[in-house]
Write an enzyme that holds these catalytic residues in place. Structure first.
Site, PDB file in Angstrom:
ATOM      1  N   GLU A 153       0.949  -1.290   0.096  1.00  0.00           N
ATOM      2  CA  GLU A 153       0.159  -0.176  -0.108  1.00  0.00           C
ATOM      3  C   GLU A 153       0.803   1.362  -0.033  1.00  0.00           C
ATOM      4  O   GLU A 153       0.662   2.162  -0.657  1.00  0.00           O
ATOM      5  CB  GLU A 153      -0.945   0.035   1.281  1.00  0.00           C
ATOM      6  CG  GLU A 153      -1.804  -1.023   1.328  1.00  0.00           C
ATOM      7  CD  GLU A 153      -3.189  -0.970   0.208  1.00  0.00           C
ATOM      8  OE1 GLU A 153      -3.243   0.094  -0.372  1.00  0.00           O
ATOM      9  OE2 GLU A 153      -3.858  -1.691   0.038  1.00  0.00           O
TER      10      GLU A 153
ATOM     11  N   HIS B 216      -4.809   3.700   3.386  1.00  0.00           N
ATOM     12  CA  HIS B 216      -4.455   2.425   3.657  1.00  0.00           C
ATOM     13  C   HIS B 216      -3.246   1.994   4.215  1.00  0.00           C
ATOM     14  O   HIS B 216      -3.147   1.618   5.321  1.00  0.00           O
ATOM     15  CB  HIS B 216      -4.639   1.433   2.401  1.00  0.00           C
ATOM     16  CG  HIS B 216      -6.050   1.708   1.673  1.00  0.00           C
ATOM     17  ND1 HIS B 216      -6.243   0.843   0.549  1.00  0.00           N
ATOM     18  CD2 HIS B 216      -7.291   2.101   2.285  1.00  0.00           C
ATOM     19  CE1 HIS B 216      -7.531   1.292   0.318  1.00  0.00           C
ATOM     20  NE2 HIS B 216      -7.999   1.851   1.092  1.00  0.00           N
TER      21      HIS B 216
ATOM     22  N   ASP C 284     -12.982  -0.625   0.813  1.00  0.00           N
ATOM     23  CA  ASP C 284     -12.410   0.295  -0.390  1.00  0.00           C
ATOM     24  C   ASP C 284     -11.917  -0.293  -1.659  1.00  0.00           C
ATOM     25  O   ASP C 284     -12.276   0.283  -2.590  1.00  0.00           O
ATOM     26  CB  ASP C 284     -11.282   1.122   0.347  1.00  0.00           C
ATOM     27  CG  ASP C 284     -11.403   2.333   1.135  1.00  0.00           C
ATOM     28  OD1 ASP C 284     -12.919   2.648   1.340  1.00  0.00           O
ATOM     29  OD2 ASP C 284     -10.730   3.096   1.878  1.00  0.00           O
TER      30      ASP C 284
ATOM     31  N   HIS D 167     -13.188   0.357  -5.535  1.00  0.00           N
ATOM     32  CA  HIS D 167     -12.280   0.568  -6.411  1.00  0.00           C
ATOM     33  C   HIS D 167     -12.329  -0.587  -7.670  1.00  0.00           C
ATOM     34  O   HIS D 167     -12.078  -0.115  -8.694  1.00  0.00           O
ATOM     35  CB  HIS D 167     -10.714   0.615  -5.885  1.00  0.00           C
ATOM     36  CG  HIS D 167     -10.704   2.014  -4.919  1.00  0.00           C
ATOM     37  ND1 HIS D 167      -9.638   2.077  -4.198  1.00  0.00           N
ATOM     38  CD2 HIS D 167     -11.545   2.879  -4.742  1.00  0.00           C
ATOM     39  CE1 HIS D 167      -9.999   3.163  -3.462  1.00  0.00           C
ATOM     40  NE2 HIS D 167     -11.049   3.676  -3.796  1.00  0.00           N
TER      41      HIS D 167
HETATM   42 FE   LIG Z   1      -6.759  -0.794  -4.272  1.00  0.00          FE
HETATM   43 FE   LIG Z   2      -5.263  -0.123  -0.974  1.00  0.00          FE
END
Ligand SMILES: [Fe+2]
Ligand SMILES: [Fe+2]
Length: 388
Positions: free
Chosen positions: A127, A168, A250, A254
């Protein structure tokens, strides 16, 4: 942090232990970060690949209104978004109360094994290499942000996606720091190496390839964070379970955005879209952190993915499942109109691939049973050993 089947990655391609790269040793001596001999890969000098014909960029320009209507609503307004602080000890509390919250956080992680932390660190590092992913989006023809704050819906999406994703790594990083379970210096070094190394997912500058890749990736990260959430819950840490859970949610949102883009391309240009899916699957989806390195273990990514596989956080089975899911989501097996001979071959290849991967994996598993287990040290957990 995610592995395709049978991924073998050694040390990052930009680092050569034998030296002999394009840069002179004088340059290396001048530059402290080049103290390890660094080979600049020839790809840097090569011109960028723009495999999408310029005419097709027109498709993306013509889809600006569509993107505004179909992608931007998938973003959450900042005021409604969770923030890392919502899940972390409150630093505005009096010192003793703050310390008590940290103590409780540490108590909750006590039952989680070292191998769980290896996977969580790998996820966090992946991330945290976010600059690499925003760069990838902004390298892509037809959707890149031409000014840095362009009002084009594609550019608005790219920036807001990045801003959402940025939480994140921040949340996982702060959690790991407070847990006291990992060697933060080694974790931070790995992040620095990884951002320095970048990634080459084989998407060139092509938004067809990029959208297929990112659809797969968002789903893969969803699967992985959902599994670390489940394991945290089972291991007695409901707060960490919520942390991984909100991140997974999330990723799911996405995923929906990127799969919608591919769905739209399949509608407007079925042949081009199915060829892009097949091309990415032929190249095999390389994982964003495939060049991870901590300055010590040249096979760090391979070792990390082996732990993720063993814990069931992200496995070769998941890779095949994601592919199958996407084939169904995009109706690739039912696609009939608009395909030429090449398109049909690509369709056949993609639709039969998950099964082939599973068969290959069974064979690889059989072979793996016969190979000797290897003891591997992870710098992230203070060089403690793990048998893989
Ligand atoms: Fe992502
Ligand atoms: Fe992510």
């Amino acid at each position: 942090m995610l592995a395709g089947p049978q991924v073998t990655i050694n040390r990052p391609a930009w680092i050569s232990s034998t030296g002999g790269g394009h840069r002179s040793s004088a340059a290396a001596a001048r530059s402290p970060h080049l103290q390890r001999r660094v080979t600049v890969p020839s790809a840097i000098a090569a011109p960028p690949k723009h495999s999408m014909p310029p005419a097709k960029a027109e498709i993306f320009r013509s889809l600006e209104g569509w993107a505004a209507d179909n992608l931007l609503p998938l973003l959450k307004p900042v005021e409604k978004c969770w923030q890392p602080q919502d899940f972390l000890p409150d630093p505005t509390l009096p010192a003793a109360e703050f310390a008590e919250e940290v103590r409780l956080l540490r108590e909750r992680t006590a039952e989680l094994p070292d191998e769980y932390f290896v996977v969580l660190v790998g996820d966090m590092i992946t991330e945290d290499a976010l600059p690499t992913y925003e760069t990838m989006l902004n390298r892509t023809d037809g959707i890149r942000d031409e000014t840095g704050s362009s009002p084009s819906p594609w550019a608005v999406w790219n920036r807001a996606w990045t801003a959402e994703e940025n939480r994140h790594g921040d949340l996982l990083r702060t959690f790991l720091y407070l847990s006291g379970r990992v060697d933060m210096v080694m974790v931070e070094r790995t992040v620095q190496y990884l951002i320095g190394a970048g990634m080459d997912p084989g998407t060139e500058n092509d938004p067809y390839l990029g959208s297929v890749y990112t659809s797969f990736q968002e789903r893969a990260t969803f699967v992985s964070h959902a599994n670390t959430a489940r394991l945290a819950k089972e291991g007695g840490d409901p707060v960490l379970a919520r942390i991984c859970g909100v991140i997974a949610a999330d990723e799911k949102r996405h995923e929906l955005a990127y799969t919608r883009i591919v769905e739209k391309l399949l509608e407007l240009d079925p042949n081009g879209a199915v060829l892009a899916v097949a091309e990415m699957m032929r190249k095999r989806i390389t994982m964003p952190a495939h060049l991870m390195y901590d300055g010590r273990d040249p096979k760090l990514f391979k070792h990390f993915t082996a732990v993720a596989q063993r814990l069931g956080v992200y496995t070769a089975e998941d890779y095949a499942d994601i592919l199958e899911f996407l084939v169904g989501r995009w109706g690739l097996d039912k696609l009939e109109d608009g395909l030429d001979g090449e398109g049909r071959k690509a369709q056949e290849f993609v639709c039969g691939l998950a099964q082939r991967i599973r068969r290959l994996q069974e064979r690889a598993d059989e072979k793996a049973k016969k190979t000797e287990a290897e003891a591997v040290k992870f710098s992230w957990i203070f060089d403690r050993e793990m048998v893989l």
